[in-house]
Scaffold this motif. Sequence first.
Motif, PDB file in Angstrom:
ATOM      1  N   LEU A 168       0.816  -1.213   0.000  1.00 26.78           N
ATOM      2  CA  LEU A 168       0.000   0.000   0.000  1.00 26.78           C
ATOM      3  C   LEU A 168       0.850   1.263   0.000  1.00 26.78           C
ATOM      4  O   LEU A 168       0.308   2.369  -0.104  1.00 26.78           O
ATOM      5  CB  LEU A 168      -0.916   0.015   1.229  1.00 26.78           C
ATOM      6  N   PHE A 169       2.172   1.103   0.106  1.00 25.30           N
ATOM      7  CA  PHE A 169       3.055   2.259   0.271  1.00 25.30           C
ATOM      8  C   PHE A 169       4.447   1.887  -0.209  1.00 25.30           C
ATOM      9  O   PHE A 169       4.963   0.820   0.118  1.00 25.30           O
ATOM     10  CB  PHE A 169       3.083   2.667   1.750  1.00 25.30           C
ATOM     11  N   LYS A 170       5.055   2.774  -1.020  1.00 27.34           N
ATOM     12  CA  LYS A 170       6.426   2.585  -1.490  1.00 27.34           C
ATOM     13  C   LYS A 170       7.145   3.933  -1.508  1.00 27.34           C
ATOM     14  O   LYS A 170       6.507   4.981  -1.561  1.00 27.34           O
ATOM     15  CB  LYS A 170       6.452   1.983  -2.904  1.00 27.34           C
ATOM     16  N   MET A 171       8.483   3.867  -1.510  1.00 28.73           N
ATOM     17  CA  MET A 171       9.281   5.093  -1.532  1.00 28.73           C
ATOM     18  C   MET A 171      10.411   4.966  -2.552  1.00 28.73           C
ATOM     19  O   MET A 171      10.827   3.865  -2.923  1.00 28.73           O
ATOM     20  CB  MET A 171       9.856   5.408  -0.142  1.00 28.73           C
ATOM     21  N   ARG A 172      10.891   6.130  -2.983  1.00 26.66           N
ATOM     22  CA  ARG A 172      12.013   6.182  -3.917  1.00 26.66           C
ATOM     23  C   ARG A 172      12.886   7.390  -3.599  1.00 26.66           C
ATOM     24  O   ARG A 172      12.375   8.485  -3.361  1.00 26.66           O
ATOM     25  CB  ARG A 172      11.507   6.266  -5.353  1.00 26.66           C
ATOM     26  N   VAL A 173      14.194   7.174  -3.600  1.00 28.78           N
ATOM     27  CA  VAL A 173      15.172   8.249  -3.390  1.00 28.78           C
ATOM     28  C   VAL A 173      16.043   8.324  -4.636  1.00 28.78           C
ATOM     29  O   VAL A 173      16.627   7.318  -5.053  1.00 28.78           O
ATOM     30  CB  VAL A 173      16.042   7.987  -2.146  1.00 28.78           C
ATOM     31  N   ILE A 174      16.106   9.503  -5.252  1.00 30.36           N
ATOM     32  CA  ILE A 174      16.914   9.688  -6.460  1.00 30.36           C
ATOM     33  C   ILE A 174      18.021  10.692  -6.158  1.00 30.36           C
ATOM     34  O   ILE A 174      17.755  11.817  -5.727  1.00 30.36           O
ATOM     35  CB  ILE A 174      16.062  10.200  -7.635  1.00 30.36           C
ATOM     36  N   ASN A 175      19.258  10.270  -6.378  1.00 31.84           N
ATOM     37  CA  ASN A 175      20.419  11.140  -6.209  1.00 31.84           C
ATOM     38  C   ASN A 175      20.885  11.604  -7.588  1.00 31.84           C
ATOM     39  O   ASN A 175      21.309  10.794  -8.416  1.00 31.84           O
ATOM     40  CB  ASN A 175      21.562  10.391  -5.506  1.00 31.84           C
ATOM     41  N   PHE A 176      20.799  12.914  -7.818  1.00 30.97           N
ATOM     42  CA  PHE A 176      21.200  13.483  -9.101  1.00 30.97           C
ATOM     43  C   PHE A 176      22.660  13.925  -9.033  1.00 30.97           C
ATOM     44  O   PHE A 176      23.081  14.603  -8.086  1.00 30.97           O
ATOM     45  CB  PHE A 176      20.307  14.672  -9.451  1.00 30.97           C
ATOM     46  N   GLN A 177      23.409  13.537 -10.056  1.00 35.58           N
ATOM     47  CA  GLN A 177      24.833  13.866 -10.111  1.00 35.58           C
ATOM     48  C   GLN A 177      25.013  15.268 -10.694  1.00 35.58           C
ATOM     49  O   GLN A 177      25.630  15.464 -11.739  1.00 35.58           O
ATOM     50  CB  GLN A 177      25.585  12.826 -10.939  1.00 35.58           C
ATOM     51  N   THR A 178      24.452  16.237 -10.028  1.00 33.85           N
ATOM     52  CA  THR A 178      24.501  17.617 -10.495  1.00 33.85           C
ATOM     53  C   THR A 178      25.467  18.420  -9.629  1.00 33.85           C
ATOM     54  O   THR A 178      26.044  17.915  -8.669  1.00 33.85           O
ATOM     55  CB  THR A 178      23.094  18.244 -10.405  1.00 33.85           C
ATOM     56  N   ASN A 179      25.622  19.665  -9.977  1.00 37.76           N
ATOM     57  CA  ASN A 179      26.457  20.558  -9.173  1.00 37.76           C
ATOM     58  C   ASN A 179      25.679  21.843  -8.909  1.00 37.76           C
ATOM     59  O   ASN A 179      25.514  22.653  -9.810  1.00 37.76           O
ATOM     60  CB  ASN A 179      27.763  20.879  -9.898  1.00 37.76           C
ATOM     61  N   PRO A 180      25.139  22.042  -7.697  1.00 34.24           N
ATOM     62  CA  PRO A 180      25.304  21.176  -6.524  1.00 34.24           C
ATOM     63  C   PRO A 180      24.492  19.898  -6.637  1.00 34.24           C
ATOM     64  O   PRO A 180      23.582  19.814  -7.442  1.00 34.24           O
ATOM     65  CB  PRO A 180      24.777  22.063  -5.385  1.00 34.24           C
ATOM     66  N   ARG A 181      24.854  18.908  -5.801  1.00 30.92           N
ATOM     67  CA  ARG A 181      24.121  17.652  -5.789  1.00 30.92           C
ATOM     68  C   ARG A 181      22.676  17.897  -5.332  1.00 30.92           C
ATOM     69  O   ARG A 181      22.432  18.726  -4.456  1.00 30.92           O
ATOM     70  CB  ARG A 181      24.784  16.633  -4.855  1.00 30.92           C
ATOM     71  N   VAL A 182      21.746  17.142  -5.926  1.00 32.63           N
ATOM     72  CA  VAL A 182      20.329  17.285  -5.605  1.00 32.63           C
ATOM     73  C   VAL A 182      19.742  15.907  -5.339  1.00 32.63           C
ATOM     74  O   VAL A 182      20.122  14.928  -5.988  1.00 32.63           O
ATOM     75  CB  VAL A 182      19.564  17.970  -6.764  1.00 32.63           C
ATOM     76  N   THR A 183      18.847  15.830  -4.365  1.00 33.80           N
ATOM     77  CA  THR A 183      18.175  14.578  -4.019  1.00 33.80           C
ATOM     78  C   THR A 183      16.670  14.788  -4.009  1.00 33.80           C
ATOM     79  O   THR A 183      16.194  15.802  -3.502  1.00 33.80           O
ATOM     80  CB  THR A 183      18.612  14.074  -2.627  1.00 33.80           C
ATOM     81  N   THR A 184      15.929  13.834  -4.584  1.00 25.97           N
ATOM     82  CA  THR A 184      14.476  13.834  -4.425  1.00 25.97           C
ATOM     83  C   THR A 184      14.085  12.635  -3.567  1.00 25.97           C
ATOM     84  O   THR A 184      14.645  11.553  -3.701  1.00 25.97           O
ATOM     85  CB  THR A 184      13.727  13.751  -5.769  1.00 25.97           C
ATOM     86  N   VAL A 185      13.145  12.871  -2.669  1.00 28.64           N
ATOM     87  CA  VAL A 185      12.593  11.820  -1.814  1.00 28.64           C
ATOM     88  C   VAL A 185      11.097  11.778  -2.085  1.00 28.64           C
ATOM     89  O   VAL A 185      10.397  12.772  -1.902  1.00 28.64           O
ATOM     90  CB  VAL A 185      12.856  12.096  -0.321  1.00 28.64           C
ATOM     91  N   GLY A 186      10.602  10.635  -2.573  1.00 27.80           N
ATOM     92  CA  GLY A 186       9.197  10.533  -2.940  1.00 27.80           C
ATOM     93  C   GLY A 186       8.536   9.321  -2.320  1.00 27.80           C
ATOM     94  O   GLY A 186       9.193   8.338  -1.976  1.00 27.80           O
ATOM     95  N   ALA A 187       7.209   9.404  -2.171  1.00 25.71           N
ATOM     96  CA  ALA A 187       6.430   8.298  -1.617  1.00 25.71           C
ATOM     97  C   ALA A 187       5.100   8.205  -2.351  1.00 25.71           C
ATOM     98  O   ALA A 187       4.535   9.211  -2.759  1.00 25.71           O
ATOM     99  CB  ALA A 187       6.192   8.495  -0.124  1.00 25.71           C
TER     100      ALA A 187
END
Length: 267
Positions: free
Chosen positions: A125-144
């Motif tokens: 009923l629930f899942k999550m995903r973390v995406i680490n972007f190799q950008t400058n500066p580094r960026v992260t998305t946290v989703g559910a």
Amino acid sequence: MELVSPLLPTVLGDDEYYNLTDSDLMLQFPVETGFLFEGEIDRKRFLHALERALSAFPLFCGRLRTASDARHPWRIQLLNQPVKVEFIDAPDNDMLPRDSVIQDPWYYSPPLDIDAIRMCKDTALFKMRVINFQTNPRVTTVGATSAHLIGDGSFMTKFWRHPVDITCLEAWNRTELEEQFPQLLARNPSTQLPNSQRITLFFSPAQLTQLREILSKRLQDTNISDNTIKLSVQDCVTALVTTACSQALAEMKSTIGPVKFISNVLN
């Protein structure tokens, strides 16, 4: 991929089931939420924080079941199953948010099998995903992604605002991040919009009935009328508020009207 179980005991203790109301089953779709941060996530700290957060939200770790009890035919079996968390390293910027509001397509949390959930299969009923972007500066998305029957938009807001720092990330400087990624200003030019405030509208049952009758009559009078189209009360309230806001913006000679997009949260 990581599997994260809630710390025991959860807030529901030794309960085996959580009973749902009929209205919980009305909206069969996923609720997708995500956040963008500067920096890289500390995976170990994040997983420990998620364990504590899931202890306060054990419905996320359950499964939909049906029962013969006519008073409570639908319920969540509190199995305390582990939640799947995907970790993705994105070498390019193709998946970066293109603006600050509408993300289409949606990459930032995994899909749910809503049909399998409705059939009471052993489906998350629930899942999550973390995406680490190799950008400058580094960026992260946290989703559910959660099934609406256990977590609407308001419920998900409570999850993200839980006292546990679920992101384990330091506060970032919005101005500096937007300078690096100007697409984040596309639909939310915060420096140009006035401060907003919450407005609460109250309608009596008689007013809602009258509004629905008037709009249904107008729909029938149009050339595109279709006997299969049934306006809900929410449809009618949305139309009323949208029209009122658009007319107000027109009278103000505002450059941001009329209203072309509206996001509904039904509670």
